[in-house]
Design a protein around this motif. Structure first.
Motif, PDB file in Angstrom:
ATOM      1  N   ASN A  83       0.892  -1.384   0.397  1.00  9.72           N
ATOM      2  CA  ASN A  83      -0.140  -0.552  -0.070  1.00  9.72           C
ATOM      3  C   ASN A  83       0.677   1.211   0.042  1.00  9.72           C
ATOM      4  OD1 ASN A  83       0.908   0.759   2.692  1.00  9.72           O
ATOM      5  ND2 ASN A  83      -0.802   0.009   3.792  1.00  9.72           N
ATOM      6  N   ARG A  84       0.401   2.605   0.362  1.00 13.61           N
ATOM      7  CA  ARG A  84       0.564   3.880  -0.185  1.00 13.61           C
ATOM      8  C   ARG A  84       1.541   4.082   1.255  1.00 13.61           C
ATOM      9  NH1 ARG A  84       1.240   9.105   0.913  1.00 13.61           N
ATOM     10  NH2 ARG A  84       1.482  10.609  -1.144  1.00 13.61           N
ATOM     11  N   GLY A  85       1.277   3.377   2.207  1.00 17.09           N
ATOM     12  CA  GLY A  85       2.000   4.058   3.539  1.00 17.09           C
ATOM     13  C   GLY A  85       3.249   3.140   3.664  1.00 17.09           C
ATOM     14  N   HIS A  86       3.788   2.259   2.472  1.00 13.69           N
ATOM     15  CA  HIS A  86       5.218   1.143   2.653  1.00 13.69           C
ATOM     16  C   HIS A  86       5.995   1.328   1.222  1.00 13.69           C
ATOM     17  CE1 HIS A  86       2.770  -0.775   6.299  1.00 13.69           C
ATOM     18  NE2 HIS A  86       3.878  -0.069   6.218  1.00 13.69           N
ATOM     19  N   LEU A  87       5.331   0.080   0.384  1.00 16.29           N
ATOM     20  CA  LEU A  87       5.963   0.104  -0.974  1.00 16.29           C
ATOM     21  C   LEU A  87       6.085   0.572  -2.106  1.00 16.29           C
ATOM     22  CD1 LEU A  87       7.683  -4.219  -0.442  1.00 16.29           C
ATOM     23  CD2 LEU A  87       9.142  -1.652  -0.160  1.00 16.29           C
ATOM     24  N   ALA A  88       4.634   0.505  -1.412  1.00 10.23           N
ATOM     25  CA  ALA A  88       3.889   1.369  -2.587  1.00 10.23           C
ATOM     26  C   ALA A  88       3.931   1.338  -3.865  1.00 10.23           C
ATOM     27  CB  ALA A  88       4.145   3.243  -2.510  1.00 10.23           C
ATOM     28  N   TYR A 110      11.049   9.523  -3.453  1.00 10.05           N
ATOM     29  CA  TYR A 110      11.137  10.373  -1.139  1.00 10.05           C
ATOM     30  C   TYR A 110       9.859  11.006  -0.854  1.00 10.05           C
ATOM     31  CZ  TYR A 110      13.153  13.340   1.494  1.00 10.05           C
ATOM     32  OH  TYR A 110      14.242  14.186   3.337  1.00 10.05           O
ATOM     33  N   ASN A 111       9.076  11.781  -2.162  1.00  7.42           N
ATOM     34  CA  ASN A 111       7.561  11.912  -0.945  1.00  7.42           C
ATOM     35  C   ASN A 111       6.831  11.242  -0.606  1.00  7.42           C
ATOM     36  OD1 ASN A 111       8.605  14.801  -1.639  1.00  7.42           O
ATOM     37  ND2 ASN A 111       7.636  14.758  -3.866  1.00  7.42           N
ATOM     38  N   LEU A 112       6.831   9.491  -0.793  1.00  8.78           N
ATOM     39  CA  LEU A 112       6.053   8.724  -0.604  1.00  8.78           C
ATOM     40  C   LEU A 112       6.452   8.375   1.395  1.00  8.78           C
ATOM     41  CD1 LEU A 112       6.301   6.215  -3.204  1.00  8.78           C
ATOM     42  CD2 LEU A 112       4.390   7.571  -2.728  1.00  8.78           C
ATOM     43  N   PRO A 113       5.787   8.090   1.601  1.00  9.66           N
ATOM     44  CA  PRO A 113       6.044   7.897   3.360  1.00  9.66           C
ATOM     45  C   PRO A 113       6.923   7.015   4.116  1.00  9.66           C
ATOM     46  CG  PRO A 113       4.104   7.059   3.094  1.00  9.66           C
ATOM     47  CD  PRO A 113       4.382   8.410   2.240  1.00  9.66           C
ATOM     48  N   PHE A 114       7.159   6.205   3.157  1.00 10.48           N
ATOM     49  CA  PHE A 114       7.727   5.211   3.483  1.00 10.48           C
ATOM     50  C   PHE A 114       9.543   4.671   3.142  1.00 10.48           C
ATOM     51  CE2 PHE A 114      10.292   0.684   2.376  1.00 10.48           C
ATOM     52  CZ  PHE A 114      10.605  -0.116   3.568  1.00 10.48           C
ATOM     53  N   TYR A 115       9.595   5.097   1.882  1.00  8.80           N
ATOM     54  CA  TYR A 115      11.346   5.837   1.295  1.00  8.80           C
ATOM     55  C   TYR A 115      11.618   7.123   2.040  1.00  8.80           C
ATOM     56  CZ  TYR A 115       9.105   2.655  -2.506  1.00  8.80           C
ATOM     57  OH  TYR A 115       9.305   1.326  -3.229  1.00  8.80           O
ATOM     58  N   LYS A 116      10.492   7.890   2.234  1.00  9.59           N
ATOM     59  CA  LYS A 116      11.248   9.372   2.751  1.00  9.59           C
ATOM     60  C   LYS A 116      11.047   8.136   4.355  1.00  9.59           C
ATOM     61  CE  LYS A 116      10.244  13.924   3.921  1.00  9.59           C
ATOM     62  NZ  LYS A 116       9.149  15.178   3.776  1.00  9.59           N
ATOM     63  N   ALA A 117      11.542   8.188   5.415  1.00 16.24           N
ATOM     64  CA  ALA A 117      12.074   7.634   6.101  1.00 16.24           C
ATOM     65  C   ALA A 117      13.528   6.277   5.035  1.00 16.24           C
ATOM     66  CB  ALA A 117      11.162   6.855   6.814  1.00 16.24           C
ATOM     67  N   LEU A 118      13.024   5.633   5.087  1.00 17.81           N
ATOM     68  CA  LEU A 118      14.012   4.806   4.287  1.00 17.81           C
ATOM     69  C   LEU A 118      15.196   5.941   3.925  1.00 17.81           C
ATOM     70  CD1 LEU A 118      14.773   2.189   4.313  1.00 17.81           C
ATOM     71  CD2 LEU A 118      14.121   2.242   1.797  1.00 17.81           C
ATOM     72  N   PHE A 119      15.181   6.214   3.454  1.00 16.57           N
ATOM     73  CA  PHE A 119      16.213   7.587   2.979  1.00 16.57           C
ATOM     74  C   PHE A 119      16.762   7.934   4.319  1.00 16.57           C
ATOM     75  CE2 PHE A 119      18.389  11.844   1.400  1.00 16.57           C
ATOM     76  CZ  PHE A 119      19.030  11.209  -0.324  1.00 16.57           C
ATOM     77  N   PHE A 120      15.896   8.682   5.301  1.00 17.98           N
ATOM     78  CA  PHE A 120      16.956   9.447   5.956  1.00 17.98           C
ATOM     79  C   PHE A 120      17.804   7.982   6.884  1.00 17.98           C
ATOM     80  CE2 PHE A 120      17.136   9.640  10.525  1.00 17.98           C
ATOM     81  CZ  PHE A 120      17.169  10.798  10.908  1.00 17.98           C
TER      82      PHE A 120
END
Length: 342
Positions: A83-88, A110-120
Protein backbone atom coordinates in the motif's frame (compact mmCIF):
# COMPACT_ATOMS: atom_id res chain seq x y z
CA UNK A 1 33.62 -31.81 22.15
CA UNK A 2 31.22 -34.81 22.17
CA UNK A 3 27.84 -34.08 20.58
CA UNK A 4 25.97 -34.85 23.80
CA UNK A 5 28.09 -32.45 25.82
CA UNK A 6 27.73 -29.77 23.17
CA UNK A 7 23.94 -30.22 23.11
CA UNK A 8 23.67 -29.89 26.90
CA UNK A 9 25.89 -26.81 26.79
CA UNK A 10 24.04 -25.04 23.99
CA UNK A 11 20.37 -25.89 24.62
CA UNK A 12 19.67 -23.10 27.21
CA UNK A 13 20.89 -20.43 24.78
CA UNK A 14 19.10 -22.10 21.88
CA UNK A 15 15.84 -22.24 23.85
CA UNK A 16 16.18 -18.58 24.85
CA UNK A 17 16.75 -17.60 21.20
CA UNK A 18 13.59 -19.45 20.16
CA UNK A 19 11.46 -17.93 22.93
CA UNK A 20 12.71 -14.34 22.81
CA UNK A 21 13.82 -13.90 19.18
CA UNK A 22 12.33 -16.46 16.77
CA UNK A 23 8.79 -16.63 18.15
CA UNK A 24 8.32 -12.82 18.41
CA UNK A 25 9.54 -12.42 14.82
CA UNK A 26 7.13 -15.12 13.64
CA UNK A 27 4.33 -13.42 15.57
CA UNK A 28 5.10 -10.04 13.99
CA UNK A 29 5.28 -11.64 10.54
CA UNK A 30 1.83 -13.19 11.01
CA UNK A 31 0.37 -9.88 12.24
CA UNK A 32 1.68 -8.10 9.15
CA UNK A 33 -0.78 -10.07 6.96
CA UNK A 34 -3.79 -8.68 8.84
CA UNK A 35 -5.31 -5.23 9.16
CA UNK A 36 -7.70 -3.76 11.69
CA UNK A 37 -11.39 -4.58 11.43
CA UNK A 38 -13.63 -1.92 9.98
CA UNK A 39 -16.21 -0.60 12.41
CA UNK A 40 -19.69 -2.04 12.01
CA UNK A 41 -22.16 0.77 11.28
CA UNK A 42 -25.90 0.74 11.68
CA UNK A 43 -28.69 3.16 10.89
CA UNK A 44 -30.27 4.76 13.95
CA UNK A 45 -33.34 6.99 13.96
CA UNK A 46 -32.65 10.21 15.83
CA UNK A 47 -35.83 12.03 16.71
CA UNK A 48 -36.04 15.63 17.86
CA UNK A 49 -38.93 17.82 18.93
CA UNK A 50 -40.15 18.37 15.36
CA UNK A 51 -38.66 15.71 13.10
CA UNK A 52 -36.78 12.41 12.95
CA UNK A 53 -33.60 11.79 10.97
CA UNK A 54 -31.68 8.61 10.19
CA UNK A 55 -27.99 8.68 11.07
CA UNK A 56 -25.16 6.15 10.96
CA UNK A 57 -23.77 5.04 14.31
CA UNK A 58 -21.04 2.61 15.31
CA UNK A 59 -22.42 -0.70 16.50
CA UNK A 60 -20.07 -1.24 19.42
CA UNK A 61 -21.33 -4.71 20.31
CA UNK A 62 -21.08 -6.00 16.74
CA UNK A 63 -17.61 -4.48 16.34
CA UNK A 64 -16.40 -6.04 19.59
CA UNK A 65 -17.86 -9.41 18.55
CA UNK A 66 -16.04 -9.17 15.23
CA UNK A 67 -12.76 -8.46 17.01
CA UNK A 68 -13.35 -11.34 19.40
CA UNK A 69 -13.94 -13.77 16.52
CA UNK A 70 -10.78 -12.69 14.68
CA UNK A 71 -8.29 -11.11 17.15
CA UNK A 72 -5.58 -10.65 14.53
CA UNK A 73 -7.89 -8.57 12.37
CA UNK A 74 -9.02 -8.86 8.76
CA UNK A 75 -6.73 -10.87 6.48
CA UNK A 76 -5.04 -8.58 3.96
CA UNK A 77 -2.21 -10.74 2.63
CA UNK A 78 0.58 -8.68 1.12
CA UNK A 79 -1.71 -5.69 0.73
CA UNK A 80 -0.15 -3.90 3.69
CA UNK A 81 3.34 -4.28 2.22
CA UNK A 82 2.28 -2.86 -1.15
CA UNK A 83 0.00 0.00 0.00
CA UNK A 84 0.94 3.67 -0.13
CA UNK A 85 2.26 3.68 3.43
CA UNK A 86 4.90 1.06 2.65
CA UNK A 87 6.42 -0.13 -0.65
CA UNK A 88 3.71 1.66 -2.68
CA UNK A 89 4.10 -0.34 -5.88
CA UNK A 90 1.22 1.38 -7.69
CA UNK A 91 2.37 4.87 -6.71
CA UNK A 92 5.97 4.15 -7.72
CA UNK A 93 4.79 2.90 -11.13
CA UNK A 94 2.72 6.03 -11.64
CA UNK A 95 5.64 8.27 -10.66
CA UNK A 96 7.93 6.39 -13.06
CA UNK A 97 5.46 6.80 -15.90
CA UNK A 98 4.96 10.51 -15.21
CA UNK A 99 8.63 11.43 -14.57
CA UNK A 100 10.64 13.00 -17.35
CA UNK A 101 14.02 12.43 -15.67
CA UNK A 102 15.56 10.11 -13.14
CA UNK A 103 15.94 13.03 -10.73
CA UNK A 104 12.23 13.74 -10.98
CA UNK A 105 11.49 10.09 -10.31
CA UNK A 106 13.68 10.10 -7.18
CA UNK A 107 12.01 13.32 -5.97
CA UNK A 108 8.58 11.79 -6.47
CA UNK A 109 9.47 8.57 -4.67
CA UNK A 110 11.03 10.59 -1.84
CA UNK A 111 7.65 12.15 -1.11
CA UNK A 112 6.20 8.73 -0.30
CA UNK A 113 6.24 8.17 3.49
CA UNK A 114 8.08 4.83 3.60
CA UNK A 115 10.80 5.81 1.14
CA UNK A 116 11.27 9.17 2.84
CA UNK A 117 11.88 7.39 6.14
CA UNK A 118 14.10 4.82 4.43
CA UNK A 119 16.24 7.55 2.86
CA UNK A 120 16.85 9.25 6.20
CA UNK A 121 17.51 5.90 7.90
CA UNK A 122 20.14 4.94 5.31
CA UNK A 123 21.73 8.41 5.35
CA UNK A 124 21.92 8.33 9.16
CA UNK A 125 23.38 4.81 9.15
CA UNK A 126 26.04 5.41 6.50
CA UNK A 127 27.17 8.71 8.02
CA UNK A 128 27.15 7.85 11.72
CA UNK A 129 28.60 4.32 11.49
CA UNK A 130 31.97 5.15 9.85
CA UNK A 131 32.39 8.29 11.95
CA UNK A 132 31.81 6.31 15.15
CA UNK A 133 34.37 3.69 14.12
CA UNK A 134 37.04 6.19 13.09
CA UNK A 135 36.57 8.50 16.08
CA UNK A 136 36.40 5.56 18.49
CA UNK A 137 39.72 4.22 17.18
CA UNK A 138 41.40 7.64 17.27
CA UNK A 139 40.25 8.29 20.85
CA UNK A 140 41.41 4.83 21.92
CA UNK A 141 44.84 5.40 20.35
CA UNK A 142 45.11 8.80 22.01
CA UNK A 143 44.04 7.60 25.46
CA UNK A 144 46.38 4.60 25.21
CA UNK A 145 49.36 6.95 24.94
CA UNK A 146 48.41 9.09 27.95
CA UNK A 147 50.27 8.85 31.24
CA UNK A 148 48.76 6.42 33.74
CA UNK A 149 47.78 9.27 36.07
CA UNK A 150 45.44 10.84 33.52
CA UNK A 151 44.11 7.67 31.87
CA UNK A 152 41.46 6.95 34.50
CA UNK A 153 39.76 10.38 34.50
CA UNK A 154 39.99 10.58 30.70
CA UNK A 155 38.33 7.19 30.25
CA UNK A 156 35.58 8.14 32.70
CA UNK A 157 34.91 11.43 30.87
CA UNK A 158 34.89 9.61 27.52
CA UNK A 159 32.20 7.22 28.74
CA UNK A 160 29.76 9.91 29.91
CA UNK A 161 27.81 10.12 26.60
CA UNK A 162 27.16 6.36 26.78
CA UNK A 163 26.08 6.54 30.44
CA UNK A 164 23.37 9.10 29.67
CA UNK A 165 20.25 7.44 28.28
CA UNK A 166 19.56 8.26 24.60
CA UNK A 167 16.29 10.07 25.30
CA UNK A 168 17.76 12.28 28.06
CA UNK A 169 20.87 13.02 26.02
CA UNK A 170 18.73 13.98 23.04
CA UNK A 171 16.61 16.32 25.20
CA UNK A 172 19.75 17.99 26.57
CA UNK A 173 21.09 18.68 23.08
CA UNK A 174 17.60 19.72 21.93
CA UNK A 175 17.49 22.54 24.48
CA UNK A 176 21.12 23.49 23.83
CA UNK A 177 20.38 24.18 20.15
CA UNK A 178 17.20 26.11 20.98
CA UNK A 179 17.22 29.84 20.30
CA UNK A 180 17.63 30.42 24.05
CA UNK A 181 20.16 27.60 24.44
CA UNK A 182 23.92 28.04 24.53
CA UNK A 183 24.55 26.62 21.04
CA UNK A 184 21.58 28.29 19.36
CA UNK A 185 22.27 31.71 20.91
CA UNK A 186 25.98 31.48 20.08
CA UNK A 187 25.25 30.72 16.41
CA UNK A 188 22.88 33.68 16.24
CA UNK A 189 25.65 35.93 17.52
CA UNK A 190 28.29 34.47 15.18
CA UNK A 191 26.12 34.81 12.05
CA UNK A 192 24.47 38.03 13.26
CA UNK A 193 21.03 36.57 12.56
CA UNK A 194 18.50 36.67 15.45
CA UNK A 195 16.08 34.51 13.46
CA UNK A 196 18.59 31.70 12.85
CA UNK A 197 17.20 28.40 14.11
CA UNK A 198 18.73 24.97 13.75
CA UNK A 199 15.31 23.43 14.24
CA UNK A 200 13.71 25.25 11.32
CA UNK A 201 15.89 23.71 8.62
CA UNK A 202 15.59 20.07 7.52
CA UNK A 203 19.30 19.73 6.57
CA UNK A 204 20.41 21.27 9.89
CA UNK A 205 18.02 18.98 11.74
CA UNK A 206 19.56 15.98 10.00
CA UNK A 207 23.04 17.22 10.92
CA UNK A 208 22.03 17.66 14.57
CA UNK A 209 20.62 14.15 14.72
CA UNK A 210 23.77 12.68 13.17
CA UNK A 211 26.04 14.68 15.47
CA UNK A 212 24.09 13.37 18.43
CA UNK A 213 24.33 9.82 17.09
CA UNK A 214 28.11 10.09 16.79
CA UNK A 215 28.39 11.68 20.24
CA UNK A 216 26.31 8.97 21.90
CA UNK A 217 27.79 5.90 20.14
CA UNK A 218 31.50 6.77 19.95
CA UNK A 219 32.21 5.77 23.60
CA UNK A 220 31.12 2.20 22.83
CA UNK A 221 33.58 1.94 19.95
CA UNK A 222 36.26 3.59 22.10
CA UNK A 223 35.85 1.07 24.94
CA UNK A 224 36.05 -1.92 22.60
CA UNK A 225 39.07 -0.57 20.71
CA UNK A 226 40.84 0.44 23.91
CA UNK A 227 40.41 -3.06 25.34
CA UNK A 228 41.74 -4.49 22.09
CA UNK A 229 44.80 -2.24 22.18
CA UNK A 230 45.84 -3.81 25.48
CA UNK A 231 46.23 -7.16 23.70
CA UNK A 232 48.29 -5.98 20.71
CA UNK A 233 51.68 -7.76 20.86
CA UNK A 234 54.34 -5.29 21.94
CA UNK A 235 57.03 -7.36 20.20
CA UNK A 236 55.39 -6.79 16.84
CA UNK A 237 55.11 -3.05 17.45
CA UNK A 238 58.74 -2.82 18.56
CA UNK A 239 59.84 -4.75 15.46
CA UNK A 240 57.88 -2.31 13.30
CA UNK A 241 59.56 0.63 15.03
CA UNK A 242 63.00 -0.91 14.49
CA UNK A 243 62.20 -1.35 10.79
CA UNK A 244 61.45 2.38 10.59
CA UNK A 245 57.64 2.28 10.51
CA UNK A 246 56.00 5.58 11.36
CA UNK A 247 53.17 5.90 13.86
CA UNK A 248 50.61 5.90 11.04
CA UNK A 249 52.18 2.82 9.45
CA UNK A 250 52.13 0.98 12.80
CA UNK A 251 48.43 1.69 13.14
CA UNK A 252 47.63 0.76 9.54
CA UNK A 253 49.75 -2.39 9.16
CA UNK A 254 49.92 -3.75 12.72
CA UNK A 255 47.15 -2.45 15.00
CA UNK A 256 44.21 -2.32 12.57
CA UNK A 257 44.79 -5.83 11.08
CA UNK A 258 45.22 -7.26 14.57
CA UNK A 259 41.95 -5.71 15.76
CA UNK A 260 39.98 -6.55 12.61
CA UNK A 261 37.60 -8.92 14.51
CA UNK A 262 36.75 -6.04 16.86
CA UNK A 263 36.26 -3.74 13.89
CA UNK A 264 33.80 -6.22 12.37
CA UNK A 265 31.98 -6.55 15.69
CA UNK A 266 31.61 -2.79 16.12
CA UNK A 267 30.47 -2.42 12.50
CA UNK A 268 27.76 -5.04 12.95
CA UNK A 269 26.53 -3.48 16.19
CA UNK A 270 26.50 0.05 14.80
CA UNK A 271 24.73 -0.94 11.58
CA UNK A 272 21.97 -2.60 13.58
CA UNK A 273 21.65 0.22 16.13
CA UNK A 274 21.80 3.09 13.65
CA UNK A 275 19.30 1.48 11.27
CA UNK A 276 16.83 1.44 14.18
CA UNK A 277 17.30 5.11 15.08
CA UNK A 278 14.34 6.46 17.06
CA UNK A 279 15.21 8.19 20.34
CA UNK A 280 16.89 11.29 18.84
CA UNK A 281 13.92 11.92 16.56
CA UNK A 282 11.48 11.70 19.47
CA UNK A 283 13.55 13.79 21.87
CA UNK A 284 14.26 16.43 19.20
CA UNK A 285 10.59 16.46 18.11
CA UNK A 286 12.06 16.26 14.61
CA UNK A 287 9.39 14.07 12.99
CA UNK A 288 8.32 16.94 10.73
CA UNK A 289 11.77 17.01 9.09
CA UNK A 290 13.28 13.59 9.79
CA UNK A 291 11.47 10.28 10.08
CA UNK A 292 13.00 6.84 10.34
CA UNK A 293 11.52 3.38 9.86
CA UNK A 294 11.43 2.90 13.63
CA UNK A 295 9.58 6.20 14.01
CA UNK A 296 6.89 4.93 11.61
CA UNK A 297 6.45 1.86 13.82
CA UNK A 298 6.34 4.06 16.92
CA UNK A 299 3.78 6.35 15.31
CA UNK A 300 1.53 3.46 14.25
CA UNK A 301 1.50 2.06 17.78
CA UNK A 302 1.24 5.32 19.73
CA UNK A 303 -1.82 6.82 18.07
CA UNK A 304 -5.40 6.50 19.25
CA UNK A 305 -6.06 3.83 16.63
CA UNK A 306 -3.36 1.18 17.01
CA UNK A 307 -2.29 0.10 13.50
CA UNK A 308 -0.79 -3.24 14.45
CA UNK A 309 -0.72 -4.60 10.90
CA UNK A 310 1.03 -1.53 9.52
CA UNK A 311 3.58 -1.52 12.36
CA UNK A 312 4.22 -5.24 11.87
CA UNK A 313 4.81 -4.79 8.12
CA UNK A 314 7.25 -1.94 8.74
CA UNK A 315 9.00 -4.05 11.38
CA UNK A 316 9.48 -6.92 8.92
CA UNK A 317 10.80 -4.54 6.27
CA UNK A 318 13.19 -3.11 8.85
CA UNK A 319 14.44 -6.59 9.74
CA UNK A 320 14.90 -7.31 6.05
CA UNK A 321 16.83 -4.06 5.62
CA UNK A 322 19.13 -4.86 8.55
CA UNK A 323 19.78 -8.31 7.08
CA UNK A 324 20.77 -6.75 3.75
CA UNK A 325 23.16 -4.33 5.48
CA UNK A 326 24.80 -7.08 7.54
CA UNK A 327 25.15 -9.59 4.68
CA UNK A 328 28.33 -8.10 3.09
CA UNK A 329 30.07 -7.89 6.47
CA UNK A 330 29.08 -11.44 7.40
CA UNK A 331 30.18 -12.80 4.02
CA UNK A 332 33.58 -11.12 4.35
CA UNK A 333 33.96 -12.47 7.89
CA UNK A 334 33.06 -15.99 6.75
CA UNK A 335 35.57 -15.85 3.90
CA UNK A 336 38.32 -14.61 6.20
CA UNK A 337 37.53 -17.39 8.66
CA UNK A 338 37.71 -20.05 5.94
CA UNK A 339 40.95 -18.56 4.63
CA UNK A 340 42.56 -18.81 8.08
CA UNK A 341 41.26 -22.36 8.52
CA UNK A 342 42.95 -23.42 5.29
Amino acid sequence: MPHGTFARFIWPSFLAMILFIALPIVSVAMQSFFVEHEQVMREVENCGPFTCTTVLQVDVEATDALKADAPLGRYNGLGTYTNRGHLAFDEVSEIWAASESFGGFIAGVYNLPFYKALFFTLAYTFVVTPLVIVLGLLIALGVNRLPKVTKGPTIFASLLPMIVTPLIGGLILFWMVDADGIIGATLQIIFDDPDLSLKASAPLTWIMLMVYGVWHSTPFAFVVFYAGLQTVPTDTLEAAKIDGASRFQQVRYVIVPYMMPLLVFITLMQLMDNFRVLEPIVSFSAEAKARSLSWIIYNDLSGQDKLFGSAAATSMLTIFGVAILLTPVLIKTWRDFNRRAV
